[in-house]
Design an enzyme around this catalytic site. Structure first.
Site, PDB file in Angstrom:
ATOM      1  N   GLU A  37       0.845  -1.191   0.000  1.00 59.06           N
ATOM      2  CA  GLU A  37       0.000   0.000   0.000  1.00 59.06           C
ATOM      3  C   GLU A  37       0.880   1.241   0.000  1.00 59.06           C
ATOM      4  O   GLU A  37       1.719   1.414   0.879  1.00 59.06           O
ATOM      5  CB  GLU A  37      -0.922   0.010   1.215  1.00 59.06           C
ATOM      6  CG  GLU A  37      -1.760   1.268   1.349  1.00 59.06           C
ATOM      7  CD  GLU A  37      -2.575   1.589   0.103  1.00 59.06           C
ATOM      8  OE1 GLU A  37      -2.394   2.696  -0.458  1.00 59.06           O
ATOM      9  OE2 GLU A  37      -3.371   0.722  -0.329  1.00 59.06           O
ATOM     10  N   GLY A  42      -7.140   0.869   3.529  1.00 63.12           N
ATOM     11  CA  GLY A  42      -8.582   1.069   3.499  1.00 63.12           C
ATOM     12  C   GLY A  42      -9.067   1.668   2.202  1.00 63.12           C
ATOM     13  O   GLY A  42     -10.254   1.598   1.884  1.00 63.12           O
ATOM     14  N   GLY A  43      -8.157   2.293   1.452  1.00 63.69           N
ATOM     15  CA  GLY A  43      -8.514   2.823   0.144  1.00 63.69           C
ATOM     16  C   GLY A  43      -9.484   3.986   0.210  1.00 63.69           C
ATOM     17  O   GLY A  43      -9.657   4.644   1.241  1.00 63.69           O
ATOM     18  N   CYS A  45     -12.838   4.164   0.072  1.00 64.40           N
ATOM     19  CA  CYS A  45     -14.035   4.061   0.905  1.00 64.40           C
ATOM     20  C   CYS A  45     -13.762   4.513   2.334  1.00 64.40           C
ATOM     21  O   CYS A  45     -14.469   5.362   2.883  1.00 64.40           O
ATOM     22  CB  CYS A  45     -14.557   2.630   0.902  1.00 64.40           C
ATOM     23  SG  CYS A  45     -15.965   2.384   2.008  1.00 64.40           S
ATOM     24  N   HIS A 441     -46.717  -3.348   7.953  1.00 67.04           N
ATOM     25  CA  HIS A 441     -47.235  -1.978   7.995  1.00 67.04           C
ATOM     26  C   HIS A 441     -46.904  -1.376   9.360  1.00 67.04           C
ATOM     27  O   HIS A 441     -47.010  -2.061  10.368  1.00 67.04           O
ATOM     28  CB  HIS A 441     -48.753  -1.983   7.789  1.00 67.04           C
ATOM     29  CG  HIS A 441     -49.373  -0.629   7.962  1.00 67.04           C
ATOM     30  ND1 HIS A 441     -49.328   0.334   6.975  1.00 67.04           N
ATOM     31  CD2 HIS A 441     -50.028  -0.071   9.017  1.00 67.04           C
ATOM     32  CE1 HIS A 441     -49.938   1.423   7.404  1.00 67.04           C
ATOM     33  NE2 HIS A 441     -50.370   1.206   8.644  1.00 67.04           N
TER      34      HIS A 441
END
Length: 459
Positions: A37, A42-43, A45, A441
């Site tokens: 890296e 973590g890049g 995102c 509902h």
């Protein structure tokens, strides 16, 4: 004297959403793995995308609800936003996520996390600084970065991208955003809710150009109702630096837009231009995306590409699904393919847009007979109760097979509701699997069956 190579079973270049989980699967299978890296684990995102931006969206939503509190019979007094605290909260959540991934990799038996820029020196050889690494299998997870358009005068202005704007701890007086797509619109609404004046400038005839025209129109109406100025058809942009900011000229005859802060959000490009891919026999297309087959192999059969760099999707969920496809084929004897998945994504303005499958325009272009259902959120009881009735839900169905072809849910909970439809699409069930199912509902989801019971021919 040549540097001795470190040998691994696998090398993963990039520690974004696909790389770390693949390292986990490979090491669990007894293989040695190097994860390389060059920037932040973590890049996109974790560091610049989903995690920090949705944290900011949450703060902006809270401010918006607080300002509307009187509508619900709740008194709050004047609402103020402390941008330093907003940023601090965002940083804390983002850093916790990043450190979590780092700790996972650092403690993973059989895995070595190596910091630095990787470059191929041969089909199986990668250099990182002074180190040379070799492996039988190599996986690319290098992500992408913001593109900066060639706009006259832009170089003279201190502009921001989606990365730089995350460092702001003050409120812009007037934020101008070039680009009317997903990143730009999320920041537009966010900063308007924080209290800034905001203008969105789009070169094309409408925002969210990949969506149907009714979706684009509804998104524009939502933004304009909150005081955001939306300018489309900006076909001749140029910037002029001023003492207190800049002036953006959009086209002949239009008044310039004067702003104090400029965000450029006009798209992204893959991080493939400095990897030495030629030395590995890995081909890219004209835009720089790595060419891959249906199992994500590149033109070099021992190298795979996952995530944003392969052009098969630009989202965290597509990147993670890429990992799952690669792992299933390599480790599980489970033949999975990219073409099996249905495109799906969300636009995180508020209310959000959830999308799955084809748009109505795409269905029309295909020439097939189809049915369409549409229901405004004003007729969804849950939305009325919550006081959030903007938007609509829409679905398109194949008239012959009765399978759902696509859906757009623009409204409260739309990013969650659309996944009910996505699951049925993936299972290749007819639309009656939903239309005849009893739903709870009061929910937003309960109106999907009603919408599907009122299908009409698509004209």
């Amino acid at each position: 004297m040549a540097t001795a190579a470190s040998t691994f079973d696998a090398i993963i270049i990039g520690a974004g959403q696909a790389g770390p989980p693949l390292a986990g699967r490979l090491t669990a299978a007894g293989r040695t793995v190097a994860v390389i890296e060059r920037k932040l684990v973590g890049g996109t995102c974790v560091n610049y995308g989903c995690i920090p931006t949705k944290t900011l969206v949450a703060s902006a939503h809270t401010a918006h609800v607080a300002r509307r509190a009187a509508e619900y019979g709740v008194g709050t007094g004047p609402v103020t936003v402390d941008m330093a605290t907003v940023k601090s909260r965002k940083d804390g959540i983002m850093l916790a996520d990043r450190h979590g991934v780092e700790g996972w990799l650092d403690g993973m038996p059989g895995c070595e996390l190596i910091r630095g820029h990787a470059r191929f020196e041969g089909p199986h050889t990668v250099r990182v600084g002074d180190r040379v690494l070799e492996a039988d299998q190599i996986f690319l997870n290098v992500g992408g970065r913001a593109t900066v358009p060639d706009i006259p005068g832009l170089a003279d202005v201190d502009y921001l991208t989606n990365v730089g704007i995350l460092d702001l701890d003050v409120l812009p007086e007037h934020l101008v955003i070039i680009g009317g797509s997903y990143i730009g619109l999320e920041f537009a609404q966010m900063y308007r809710r924080f209290g800034a004046a905001v203008s969105v400038v789009e070169r094309g005839p409408r925002v969210t150009a990949r969506e149907d025209e009714d979706v684009s129109a509804a998104v524009t109406a939502i933004l304009e109702a909150e005081g955001i100025d939306v300018h489309v058809g900006a076909t001749d942009m140029r910037l002029v630096k001023k003492d207190n900011g800049f002036a953006l000229h959009t086209r002949d005859g239009a008044d310039p837009i004067e702003g104090t802060h400029l965000l450029v959000a006009t798209g992204r490009r893959p991080n493939t231009d400095d990897l030495g891919l030629d030395a590995a026999g890995v081909e890219t297309d004209a835009r720089g995306y790595v060419t891959v087959d249906d199992e994500l192999r590149t033109t070099a059969p021992h190298i795979w590409a996952m995530g944003d760099c392969n052009g098969r999707g630009a989202f965290t969920h597509t990147s993670y699904n890429d990992f799952e496809i690669v792992a299933a084929n390599l480790l599980d004897d489970d033949p999975r393919r990219v073409s099996d998945r249905i495109p799906t994504y969300a636009l995180y303005i508020d209310p959000p847009l959830g999308r799955a499958g084809m748009s109505v325009a795409e269905v029309k272009a295909s020439g097939r007979r189809a049915l369409v259902g549409k229901r405004p959120m004003t007729r969804v009881g849950r939305a009325v109760e919550k006081g959030e009735t903007q938007g609509f839900m829409k679905v398109v169905v194949d008239a012959e097979t009765e399978q759902i072809l696509g859906a757009a849910i623009l409204g409260v909970g739309g990013d969650e509701v659309v996944q009910d439809i996505l699951d049925v699409m993936t299972a290749k069930l007819p639309y009656t699997a939903i239309s005849r199912t009893m739903h709870i509902h009061p929910t937003v989801s309960e109106l999907v069956p009603t919408m599907l019971q009122e299908l009409t021919p698509l004209e």
